[in-house]
Design a protein around this motif. Structure first.
Motif, mmCIF file in Angstrom:
data_model
loop_
_atom_site.group_PDB
_atom_site.id
_atom_site.type_symbol
_atom_site.label_atom_id
_atom_site.label_comp_id
_atom_site.label_asym_id
_atom_site.label_seq_id
_atom_site.Cartn_x
_atom_site.Cartn_y
_atom_site.Cartn_z
ATOM 1 N N ARG A 182 0.830 -1.205 0.000
ATOM 2 C CA ARG A 182 0.000 0.000 0.000
ATOM 3 C C ARG A 182 0.867 1.259 0.000
ATOM 4 O O ARG A 182 0.456 2.299 -0.516
ATOM 5 N N TYR A 195 -3.102 2.605 -13.654
ATOM 6 C CA TYR A 195 -3.283 4.041 -13.759
ATOM 7 C C TYR A 195 -2.328 4.713 -12.784
ATOM 8 O O TYR A 195 -2.041 4.198 -11.717
ATOM 9 N N GLN A 223 -1.957 8.274 -10.552
ATOM 10 C CA GLN A 223 -2.688 9.452 -10.088
ATOM 11 C C GLN A 223 -1.729 10.376 -9.347
ATOM 12 O O GLN A 223 -1.261 10.056 -8.258
ATOM 13 N N LEU A 271 -6.274 11.196 -13.813
ATOM 14 C CA LEU A 271 -5.698 9.861 -13.803
ATOM 15 C C LEU A 271 -5.087 9.574 -15.169
ATOM 16 O O LEU A 271 -5.708 9.824 -16.200
ATOM 17 N N LEU A 325 0.178 7.996 -6.631
ATOM 18 C CA LEU A 325 -0.644 6.841 -6.258
ATOM 19 C C LEU A 325 -0.846 6.007 -7.521
ATOM 20 O O LEU A 325 -1.331 6.516 -8.531
ATOM 21 N N LEU A 343 -2.718 3.020 -9.276
ATOM 22 C CA LEU A 343 -3.973 2.292 -9.126
ATOM 23 C C LEU A 343 -4.069 1.177 -10.145
ATOM 24 O O LEU A 343 -3.828 1.383 -11.340
ATOM 25 N N GLU A 371 -7.043 -0.422 -3.874
ATOM 26 C CA GLU A 371 -6.897 0.752 -3.017
ATOM 27 C C GLU A 371 -5.676 1.588 -3.371
ATOM 28 O O GLU A 371 -5.509 2.681 -2.846
ATOM 29 N N ARG A 385 0.821 3.784 -2.779
ATOM 30 C CA ARG A 385 1.384 5.142 -2.705
ATOM 31 C C ARG A 385 2.894 5.037 -2.790
ATOM 32 O O ARG A 385 3.531 4.482 -1.897
ATOM 33 N N GLY A 431 -7.196 9.374 -0.898
ATOM 34 C CA GLY A 431 -6.125 8.394 -0.842
ATOM 35 C C GLY A 431 -6.552 6.960 -1.053
ATOM 36 O O GLY A 431 -5.748 6.044 -0.825
ATOM 37 N N ARG A 432 -7.777 6.745 -1.498
ATOM 38 C CA ARG A 432 -8.276 5.382 -1.708
ATOM 39 C C ARG A 432 -8.477 5.099 -3.183
ATOM 40 O O ARG A 432 -8.254 5.957 -4.042
ATOM 41 N N GLY A 433 -8.924 3.904 -3.493
ATOM 42 C CA GLY A 433 -9.234 3.570 -4.875
ATOM 43 C C GLY A 433 -10.560 4.168 -5.305
ATOM 44 O O GLY A 433 -11.325 4.676 -4.497
ATOM 45 N N LEU A 434 -10.817 4.122 -6.599
ATOM 46 C CA LEU A 434 -12.074 4.649 -7.137
ATOM 47 C C LEU A 434 -13.158 3.589 -7.070
ATOM 48 O O LEU A 434 -12.895 2.397 -7.246
ATOM 49 N N PHE A 475 -15.320 11.593 -10.336
ATOM 50 C CA PHE A 475 -14.682 11.609 -11.645
ATOM 51 C C PHE A 475 -15.629 11.045 -12.705
ATOM 52 O O PHE A 475 -16.341 10.072 -12.446
ATOM 53 N N PHE A 514 -10.061 9.480 -17.688
ATOM 54 C CA PHE A 514 -10.682 10.179 -16.573
ATOM 55 C C PHE A 514 -10.365 11.664 -16.617
ATOM 56 O O PHE A 514 -9.330 12.081 -17.127
ATOM 57 N N GLY A 515 -11.250 12.448 -16.029
ATOM 58 C CA GLY A 515 -11.003 13.866 -15.865
ATOM 59 C C GLY A 515 -10.267 14.129 -14.564
ATOM 60 O O GLY A 515 -9.833 13.221 -13.873
#
Lengths: 115, 113
Positions: free
Chosen positions: A9, A35, A37, A43, A88, A90, A108, A111, B40-43, B88, B103-104
């Protein structure tokens, strides 16, 4: 729990290190994605694998090397990264090939900090 | 080039109010999706609308799509503090195939209790 697990993570690495990010999906999907970020940026799609073949490589520098050994696992190998690669990362999966809704299931994230 | 752009970039509202976010895109699409991301998490996928649909509902969410204007809106009704997140839009591109979801930059929504 989305069915997509990313490890580690959090990762801190120096510019000369070699590390790998791992993604595993338990959804039976046949497409997987990486992806990136970064703060205040959209993204960025990096790589797409469909049925274990790379179908998209979005002009990503060669210091990022993806690997998809089977439809459930995806790796991102990192070497000689730059501080601007801190972000980050993904992983996502979808039922892409042969139809499906197109919905992406994300992990999740990992990072990454490059010193 | 960036496919989706959300507007506004940030939105702050009181609990119970409605929140509207807009998304514009540039190319022809098969479908448009909305996602939510907690810090800080996933989408997390919220809703998908196909290019031949004009409106779709899911619980407190309402999405519209105007392909002539290449735009979509996401309405969250009766907002709650738990709706605080970034939202998003994501589009595919009929010329690039079904795997290239773009994605935007997202709309940061803050719902004040």
């Amino acid at each position: 729990e989305t069915g997509v697990t990313q490890t580690p993570r959090h990762l801190v690495m120096g510019m000369t290190n070699k590390k790998s990010l791992k993604c595993e999906q338990h959804l039976g999907h046949n497409a997987m994605y990486w992806y990136k970020q970064s703060a205040k940026k959209p993204l960025e799609l990096m790589f797409v694998y469909s049925l274990e073949e790379r179908v998209e490589n979005n002009s990503v520098p060669s210091r990022f090397s993806p690997e998809c050994p089977n439809s459930s696992h995806l790796f991102l190998h990192l070497h000689t990264l730059q501080p601007e690669d801190s972000a980050l990362y993904l992983c996502a999966s979808s039922q892409g090939a042969g139809g499906g809704t197109g919905e992406l299931f994300f992990g999740e994230g990992s990072r990454l900090t490059v010193l | 080039s960036q496919q989706g752009e959300e507007d506004p970039q940030a939105l702050s509202i009181q609990e119970g109010e409605n929140a509207t976010m807009n998304c514009s895109y540039k190319t022809s699409i098969n479908n448009l999706q909305w996602y939510r991301q907690n810090s800080g998490r996933g989408l997390v996928h919220l809703i998908l609308i196909r290019s031949n649909e004009r409106e779709k509902h899911s619980g407190r969410l309402r999405v519209t799509l105007d392909t002539s204007k290449k735009s979509s809106s996401l309405l969250i009704t009766a907002s709650r503090a738990a709706d605080t997140a970034s939202y998003f839009c994501a589009t595919d591109d009929v010329t690039s195939g079904t795997y290239k979801y773009i994605f935007g930059t997202g709309t940061r929504l803050k719902v004040l209790a």
